[in-house]
Enzyme design. Structure first.
Site, PDB file in Angstrom:
ATOM      1  N   TRP A  70       9.658  17.919  -2.829  1.00  0.00           N
ATOM      2  CA  TRP A  70       9.004  16.778  -2.186  1.00  0.00           C
ATOM      3  C   TRP A  70       9.949  15.536  -2.038  1.00  0.00           C
ATOM      4  O   TRP A  70      10.902  15.361  -3.103  1.00  0.00           O
ATOM      5  CB  TRP A  70       7.846  15.865  -3.324  1.00  0.00           C
ATOM      6  N   THR A  76     -12.769   2.026   7.405  1.00  0.00           N
ATOM      7  CA  THR A  76     -11.219   2.137   7.350  1.00  0.00           C
ATOM      8  C   THR A  76     -10.804   2.167   8.777  1.00  0.00           C
ATOM      9  O   THR A  76     -11.331   2.785   9.750  1.00  0.00           O
ATOM     10  CB  THR A  76     -10.966   3.499   6.499  1.00  0.00           C
ATOM     11  N   GLU A 105     -12.141   1.525   0.616  1.00  0.00           N
ATOM     12  CA  GLU A 105     -13.405   2.183  -0.323  1.00  0.00           C
ATOM     13  C   GLU A 105     -13.434   1.532  -1.701  1.00  0.00           C
ATOM     14  O   GLU A 105     -14.455   1.822  -2.401  1.00  0.00           O
ATOM     15  CB  GLU A 105     -13.011   3.716  -0.619  1.00  0.00           C
TER      16      GLU A 105
HETATM   17  P1  ADP Z   1      -6.220   2.732   6.169  1.00  0.00           P
HETATM   18  O1  ADP Z   1      -6.600   3.991   5.340  1.00  0.00           O
HETATM   19  O2  ADP Z   1      -7.230   2.514   7.321  1.00  0.00           O
HETATM   20  O3  ADP Z   1      -4.867   1.974   6.070  1.00  0.00           O
HETATM   21  P2  ADP Z   1      -6.954   0.879   3.791  1.00  0.00           P
HETATM   22  O4  ADP Z   1      -6.679  -0.500   4.055  1.00  0.00           O
HETATM   23  O5  ADP Z   1      -7.967   1.413   2.956  1.00  0.00           O
HETATM   24  O6  ADP Z   1      -6.915   1.438   5.019  1.00  0.00           O
HETATM   25  O7  ADP Z   1      -5.746   1.463   3.241  1.00  0.00           O
HETATM   26  C1  ADP Z   1      -5.453   2.037   1.818  1.00  0.00           C
HETATM   27  C2  ADP Z   1      -4.327   2.651   1.774  1.00  0.00           C
HETATM   28  O8  ADP Z   1      -3.142   1.849   1.876  1.00  0.00           O
HETATM   29  C3  ADP Z   1      -4.115   3.166   0.299  1.00  0.00           C
HETATM   30  O9  ADP Z   1      -4.711   4.476  -0.090  1.00  0.00           O
HETATM   31  C4  ADP Z   1      -2.529   3.376   0.190  1.00  0.00           C
HETATM   32  O10 ADP Z   1      -2.177   4.536   0.682  1.00  0.00           O
HETATM   33  C5  ADP Z   1      -2.065   2.317   0.828  1.00  0.00           C
HETATM   34  N1  ADP Z   1      -1.781   1.055   0.014  1.00  0.00           N
HETATM   35  C6  ADP Z   1      -2.449   0.129  -0.191  1.00  0.00           C
HETATM   36  N2  ADP Z   1      -1.776  -0.701  -1.193  1.00  0.00           N
HETATM   37  C7  ADP Z   1      -0.548  -0.298  -1.157  1.00  0.00           C
HETATM   38  C8  ADP Z   1       0.549  -0.571  -2.097  1.00  0.00           C
HETATM   39  N3  ADP Z   1       0.551  -1.732  -2.723  1.00  0.00           N
HETATM   40  N4  ADP Z   1       1.636   0.245  -2.237  1.00  0.00           N
HETATM   41  C9  ADP Z   1       1.646   1.320  -1.173  1.00  0.00           C
HETATM   42  N5  ADP Z   1       0.503   1.715  -0.558  1.00  0.00           N
HETATM   43  C10 ADP Z   1      -0.716   0.899  -0.476  1.00  0.00           C
END
Ligand code: ADP
Length: 555
Positions: A444, A185, A329
């Site tokens: 929120w 990540t 993940e």
């Molecule tokens: P990092 O945590 O390093 O950015 P990831 O690429 O695994 O790595 O990111 C996952 C996160 O990205 C998700 O938990 C979410 O918060 C965000 N995310 C992924 N896809 C979307 C989406 N379509 N809309 C909003 N947030 C998203």
């Protein structure tokens, strides 16, 4: 009774090379456009596996890549896992110390590196040589002429490395639980955490996302992942496209909007994928340049929320946006926002509202949403809580990070850290990442929602919203906006908060609008709020004076 073989990647390529031998794999490289077909590709993966075996690589060894999207990188996608080794894709845009940490943690034995990224990698090595102690060979992704003048030792070019090898390889029958891939990540929340993908995780992710309720990839598709191959295996698309027998197009090193547009036109791309910032770039480019998108049918947008305005823009251009949500993940795809039968008849407003959500979990994944009182929320589109997920392609632990495991997993569920609502039809909507939610006067405020609303304004190129400390309300939202070149900033500074106030509860109105040249981005191209928070930590913002009677909680 188990099946006669385990769930592994190799049969996908076996089939493509025999049933679609002439289908092309095209890439933009440092040397221009290169193309060959699945039959040639399969031979090259065998040559690569032979070369790695000659280099002493055995089952379970890790092989790292520091590469953009191109055919040689794609060769490692099947060549490495199918010989039983583990493909560890590394994000070259990470800070040097993270790259060092990742290589050391994974103990990569060979590193494949692009010529244009070799200098950056050499910098990371010289900063902390011990972190790279496990690396026995650097392989530069090109031919003899591509060898850069940098101190990576020992270094060989890819074509010499694989060139003389046999095109036959006795691929082993692997167990489904054999580790096949690995990705960290990006570390927006601390040190990068390693996620291992087994053969069966990648297999099941492929089989679920190839279906119409996943991404719906078929043999007549021309698939171009704009999302980098170091970003969770380009969302699995190199595997899915191979399973489908589709044509692949890889946009190469640091593609610009012009490169992306050119490849869509020239190669008649039908399906592409990437984070919203890539598409903001393409849409801006199209304001001043003629681009023929007629071949393009669908774009997968994910990684961050796809603004509704972007979905509408692409619809007007005849391109369907598939809004997808996922995580490293999760290999990574979890949900995709498809409309259900009958919803096509809904009015535009309701349809777009649905499509801008993160959507329906793809078949194979279960979820629950847990509120602050540890109860499951009601699916009424209003109550929210943390999204927990489980399924065959979702990891159950981080590599060698027991303290993070304790925090992020519970009874087989991955606690995503994403705060969502679920509507009665089962569509999830991401309200915020737990750490980005703004809590004002005990209520929120969704930063994601505010960002989407701001970015819908014609004069706004990019916008992000963070919560800043406030004496009375604990936190208040402040908007950071990249205005369009033509925008009148003074007018915009007044208009934007009013626009928010008209749509949302009064206390959602940003206290201040700060104009910036660019929103800082993470190594995966997402808005990096951490950097903004640090940069503006001593700043005095305007106090929006939440009016009495409109205080949080009073509406
Ligand atoms: P990092 O945590 O390093 O950015 P990831 O690429 O695994 O790595 O990111 C996952 C996160 O990205 C998700 O938990 C979410 O918060 C965000 N995310 C992924 N896809 C979307 C989406 N379509 N809309 C909003 N947030 C998203």
């Amino acid at each position: 009774m188990p099946g006669s073989t385990d769930q592994t990647l190799r049969p996908f390529l076996w089939r493509a090379a025999r049933m679609f031998p002439d289908v092309e794999i095209v890439s933009r490289t440092h040397d221009g456009i290169e193309r060959y077909d699945y039959a040639a590709y399969e031979n090259r993966t065998a040559q690569l596996a032979n070369a790695l075996r000659d280099a002493g690589i055995e089952r379970g060894d890790r092989i790292g890549t520091v590469c953009w999207n191109h055919h040689r990188h794609f060769e490692t996608y099947f060549g490495v896992p199918s010989m039983g080794a583990q493909l560890h894709t590394i994000n070259p845009l990470l800070p040097d110390e993270h790259v060092g940490y990742i290589v050391e943690n994974a103990a990569d034995r060979v590193l494949f590196v692009d010529p244009s990224l070799a200098e950056k990698l050499a910098g990371a090595v010289s900063e902390d040589p011990d972190a790279f102690e496990s690396v026995e060979q650097y392989v530069v992704m090109g031919d003899e002429d591509s060898i850069p003048d940098v101190p990576l030792d020992p270094m060989v070019d890819y074509e010499s490395f694989v060139g003389d090898e046999s095109t036959a390889y006795d691929w082993p029958q692997l167990a489904g639980e054999q580790p096949a891939g690995m990705c960290y990540t990006s570390g927006t929340t601390g040190r990068p955490k390693g996620v291992e993908y087994t053969q069966e995780m990648l297999w099941s992710h492929t089989m679920a996302t190839i279906t119409p309720q996943g991404l719906g990839i078929d043999a007549d598709d021309v698939v171009m992942p704009a999302v980098p191959m170091f970003h969770v295996n380009a969302w699995g698309m190199p595997f899915t496209s191979t399973a489908a027998g589709a044509k692949h197009v890889y946009p190469g090193p640091s593609p610009t909007p012009a490169d992306i547009a050119g490849l869509i036109e020239d190669e008649e791309v039908t399906l592409t994928a990437g984070v919203p910032t890539v598409w903001i770039g393409l849409l801006e480019y199209m304001e001043d340049n003629e681009v023929d998108l007629s071949s393009l049918e669908r774009i997968v947008i994910g990684g961050s929320a796809a603004p509704e305005s972007m979905i509408r823009r692409f619809d007007d251009l005849g391109v369907e946006v598939m809004h997808a949500w996922g995580m490293t993940e999760m290999s990574p795809i979890g949900s995709v926002s498809h409309l259900k039968p009958g919803m096509e008849e809904w009015n535009a407003e309701r349809r777009y509202e649905k499509r801008a959500k993160q959507g329906l979990m793809v078949p194979g994944i279960e979820f629950q949403v847990i509120d602050e009182g540890s109860e499951e929320i009601e699916w009424n589109g209003e109550d929210f809580g943390e999204l927990w997920v489980r399924g065959p392609w979702i990891t159950t632990e981080y590599y060698e990070r027991p303290e993070a495991n304790e925090e992020d997993f519970e009874e087989g569920w991955l606690k995503t850290g994403d705060v969502v609502t679920v509507d009665p039809e089962g569509y999830i909507k991401l309200v915020d990442r737990a750490k980005d939610v703004i809590k004002s006067g005990g209520e929120w405020i969704s930063s994601v929602e505010l960002e989407n609303e701001l970015m819908a304004h014609d004069d706004v190129a990019e916008a992000t919203v963070i919560g800043v400390p406030h004496e009375r309300w604990q936190e208040r939202p402040v908007a950071f906006v990249v205005p369009d070149e033509r925008a009148d900033r003074n007018a915009l500074a007044e208009e934007l908060p009013e626009m928010i106030e008209a749509e949302y509860p009064k206390w959602w109105r940003p206290d201040d609008v700060v104009f910036i040249d660019e929103v800082p981005k993470t190594a995966t191209g997402k808005f990096d709020k951490k950097v903004l928070r640090e940069e503006y930590s001593d700043e005095e913002f305007a106090d929006g004076q939440v009016p009495e009677g409109a205080a949080p909680g009073s509406e």
